[in-house]
Design an enzyme around this catalytic site. Structure first.
Site, short mmCIF file in Angstrom:
data_model
loop_
_atom_site.label_atom_id
_atom_site.label_comp_id
_atom_site.label_asym_id
_atom_site.label_seq_id
_atom_site.Cartn_x
_atom_site.Cartn_y
_atom_site.Cartn_z
N HIS A 246 85.41 -9.12 -24.26
CA HIS A 246 85.92 -7.85 -23.75
C HIS A 246 86.42 -7.90 -22.31
CE1 HIS A 246 86.77 -3.71 -23.66
NE2 HIS A 246 85.70 -3.23 -24.19
N TYR B 29 80.49 9.46 -24.31
CA TYR B 29 81.56 8.67 -23.71
C TYR B 29 82.69 8.52 -24.73
CZ TYR B 29 83.62 4.41 -21.53
OH TYR B 29 84.44 3.48 -20.94
N THR C 274 90.69 1.53 -18.32
CA THR C 274 90.14 2.68 -19.05
C THR C 274 89.54 3.71 -18.10
OG1 THR C 274 87.96 1.62 -19.28
CG2 THR C 274 89.58 1.24 -21.05
#
Length: 790
Positions: free
Chosen positions: A471, A587, A600
């Site tokens: 990630h 979230y 993000t």
């Protein structure tokens, strides 16, 4: 390169008769081809850099401008108002003949004029891209004058046919939000979570922070903003991803699944060959920047910087922090099969292999019965356990010799291909095997994925595809774009023959895969097994369930004049309230790629508006009309939050950066400590679909018979099952969802088995019931007379 399995270009031995030198000319030839490819890439990148620096102009138009200026000047019409004459007499006549000096002066003036015009155009576009009022227009209502003028100016100034990185310098910088606004929005977002006493305490902490160190931290953040292209992204990558010492398997890496409607073959090597060659085609498109930037409203580009590290990238463990290393090029992949590692070359005489040629290599690997070396089978478990342990093992046992060369073959590979020994099942039916498939792609057995690589492609024994992504280097939409390309190329461009094998005839004798060798001492194997124990404990605690919502989908939601994303987020709020009995911090990931180097931002889906609607749904005294009204208000507010997050007015990244600065300065803030320690009991994300509809439509048009055969004649795009991630909180849920069609939604729900508060299958049922209850709200109601913000 006829025998690519030779690992060295030459070798020598010493005997009674002296030196014996053995030279491999094929390897030298391979080195020459490799060098030629690298130089071509370097030249192409240089040309692309020139093109991108002039965008939205073009070098040819610059040459034309110089030509026009020269033609006018030599025909007695001076467009420079004597500037050319001044350049000629004061600069160029000193070094050149008179005629040549005039030509150079004309070219210099023409080039200067063109560059100035381009600079003005670029500055104008940057200012236009900084305007985001178009996002706040109410859907279904007439567009106001200002957005119309803005759209017209953008279309007038923006260039045609941009390459992947053409618009990078035109993107605005992510703004630093006003501190007072951020604190106000934060307090509003946590109001449903606290009772009056707790909320009053948070208000006091926020007020104290604002009047003590808050302003000082904000000034330092402004300085960071001035000297960086994005004040968040580098700290986010460093402190959120690379400084973490816990395993990245499950905790960080995410996964994606195959196309759900089409099973093109059941032959593992054939599917793997098509998928791998498709990925290399995509890499080639990235290298020459033929992949088009994703455009919002077809005119506003999203930042493309995350694409740079997609291939040839690895995360290297460190004792205190990891680092990301990106190699400029790679000519091979690393393949894992039944505990053994192989290096497979992807080029022959500088040309990419065809799938039929690659399938021969993969078939040879599958047929290989050689047992793995001692410690080799579980070697990749080092990437699945704690990072400090892996860093220590790497430093101690992989610094030199055969272990180093074999490790480099894995880490420098374009990506990892895993030929799995299990069979997977995928489809729209909810079965235990579907959940097992998702489990396998997320974590496997803890030792059969190299979790440090930018991504792993996983092909099951019955040719079902999946991918696992590290990630830190990028976010999910980047990988999603690649997989959409890969699957469409696999099905529409390459295809399969009647038996399910790859198409075509090999052009040469099959290349030989190189079996990597490892020398693992017992002390190293003990560390491998310790890491595997950590990984096994971690993945055995994962409760993962894929819930398929096929009763209705976005078609119904649109008829209700509600945003599908907001609608689903409200369903999750209702489901989670029923599951836990109270409201929790939620979230939802949104992107900030409207800005340069953006990644993000967080949308806090649990709001005052959503909580009022949820309470109304649980109160039998509230009428349907009132519930619908509250739902619309909640969805509208959620969309407002989403727009704010996308346009740089989010809460969490701002507070995160203030927290980092406070740590650098050695300042403690009870308020920031409280904010950063609040657990996300519900962490959600929507997986986008259809990144490049023009390219897919073109593929379908080029091969209509293939499209008809696989059911794409009425072009819908790649219908994937999406993917998911592990739970963020030990007592919470991770939910990823993808809206695949008008009536189909996949929810990937994760939690921990050890928590008595969570159960992924139970939460799937909660989502099902919430979606049904929301649909019942509109029974007998007109779904076409309401208006709402989209």
């Amino acid at each position: 390169m006829a025998e690519a399995h030779e690992a060295v270009a030459f070798s020598f031995t010493v005997g009674p008769e002296g030196f014996n030198v053995d030279v491999s000319y094929d390897v030298f030839k391979a080195l020459i081809y490799s060098g030629a490819r690298s130089w071509r890439l370097r030249c192409r990148r240089t040309l692309n850099s020139l093109y991108n620096s002039l965008y939205p102009g073009h070098p040819l138009r610059g040459i034309a401008c110089c030509g026009i200026v020269s033609a006018l000047y030599f025909n007695g019409h001076d467009p420079s108002f004597n500037i050319i004459d001044w350049l000629n007499s004061h600069v160029f006549q000193r070094y050149l003949a008179p005629k040549n000096a005039k030509i150079v002066a004309c070219i210099t003036f023409g080039a200067g004029v063109y560059i100035v015009l381009i600079q003005v155009r670029q500055y104008t576009l940057k200012k236009l891209f900084s305007y985001h009022g178009w996002m706040y227009q109410e859907h279904g209502k007439q567009v106001s004058l200002m957005p119309k003028i803005w759209a017209g100016l953008v279309r007038l100034c923006v260039g045609r046919n941009p390459s992947l990185y053409s618009c990078q310098n035109l993107l605005p910088t992510l703004p630093v939000p006003n501190l007072d606004d951020t604190l106000q929005r934060y307090l509003r977002s946590v109001r449903p979570l606290y009772d009056d006493e707790e909320y009053s305490r948070m208000e006091k902490l926020a007020e104290e922070f604002k009047h003590t160190i808050g302003r000082r931290l904000q000034r330092y953040l402004w300085l960071k903003w001035l000297i960086s292209s994005n004040y968040v992204s580098d700290w986010w990558e460093k402190f959120v991803y690379l400084r973490g010492r816990s395993p990245i398997m499950v905790n960080s890496n995410f996964y994606g699944l195959d196309e759900i409607c089409i099973r093109p073959t059941t032959i593992q090597a054939a599917r793997a060959a098509n998928i791998t060659c498709s990925a290399f085609r995509y890499r080639s498109e990235l290298e020459v920047q033929n992949v088009k930037p994703v455009m919002v409203q077809k005119v506003i580009p999203l930042c493309s910087s995350q694409y740079e590290r997609q291939f040839n990238t690895v995360r290297i463990p460190g004792k205190d922090a990891d680092k990301i290393i990106h190699y400029p090029d790679s000519h091979h992949i690393a393949v894992y099969h039944k505990g053994r590692w192989y290096k497979v070359f992807m080029y022959y005489q500088n040309n990419l292999l065809q799938p039929c040629e690659l399938q021969l290599q993969l078939d040879e690997i599958i047929r290989d019965t050689t047992p793995p070396a001692y410690g080799e089978e579980h070697l990749a478990a080092l990437t699945a356990g704690e990072r400090t342990l892996w860093a220590e093992a790497r430093e101690t046992y992989f610094r030199s010799g055969v272990n180093r060369s074999s490790l480099e073959a894995i880490e420098k590979a374009a990506f990892i291909l895993v030929l799995d020994d299990e069979e997977f099942e995928i489809g729209t039916c909810m079965t235990g095997k579907f959940d097992e498939y998702a489990h396998a792609i997320l974590h496997g057995k803890g030792y059969d994925r190299w979790f440090d690589k930018s991504f792993n492609f996983i092909i099951s024994k019955n040719a079902v595809f999946g991918f696992n992504v590290e990630h830190s280097w990028a976010d999910a939409p980047i990988s999603g774009h690649m997989v959409e390309y890969v699957l469409s190329e696999d099905l529409l461009y390459y295809g399969y023959d009647e038996l399910g094998n790859t198409c075509g005839t090999p052009r040469f004798t099959a290349l030989k895969p190189v079996k990597l060798k490892f020398t693992i001492p017992e002390s190293c194997n003990a560390m491998i097994e310790k890491s595997l124990t950590q990984a096994t404990k971690l993945y055995n605690d994962v409760d993962l369930h894929v819930y398929v919502q096929d009763a209705y989908g976005k078609g119904f939601m649109k008829k209700c004049k509600l945003s599908p994303d907001a609608y689903i987020q409200m369903a999750l709020q209702l489901a989670h309230y029923r599951d836990s009995g109270h409201f929790n911090l939620t979230y939802e990931a949104s992107m900030t790629r409207l800005f340069r180097d953006g990644r993000t931002e967080t949308v806090r889906s649990c709001s005052i508006e959503s909580s009022l609607w949820v309470k109304a749904m649980e109160d039998p005294a509230v009428t349907k009309a009132e519930r619908i009204k509250l739902l619309r208000i909640a969805c509208d507010y959620h969309q407002q939050q989403y727009r704010d997050a996308m346009t740089g007015k989010g809460i969490d990244r701002h507070l995160f950066c203030l927290y980092v600065i406070s740590k650098f300065l050695g300042l403690d803030s009870p308020f920031l400590q409280q904010v950063l320690q609040e657990p996300w009991k519900l962490s959600t994300s929507q997986t986008p679909t259809l990144y490049d509809d023009k390219r897919l439509a073109k593929l379908v048009a080029e091969k209509p018979e293939v499209a008809e055969k696989i059911g794409w004649s009425q072009f819908k795009g790649v219908v994937g099952a999406g993917g998911g991630f592990g739970p963020v909180a030990a007592d919470g849920y991770g939910v990823s969802y993808i809206i695949t069609s008008e009536d189909l939604i996949f929810f990937h729900i994760s939690s921990t088995k050890s928590s008595p508060e969570t159960d992924s299958r139970r939460f799937g049922q909660r989502i099902y019931q919430a979606m049904q209850d929301m649909r019942d709200l509109f029974d007998g109601q007109s779904t076409s007379t309401h208006t709402s913000k989209k």
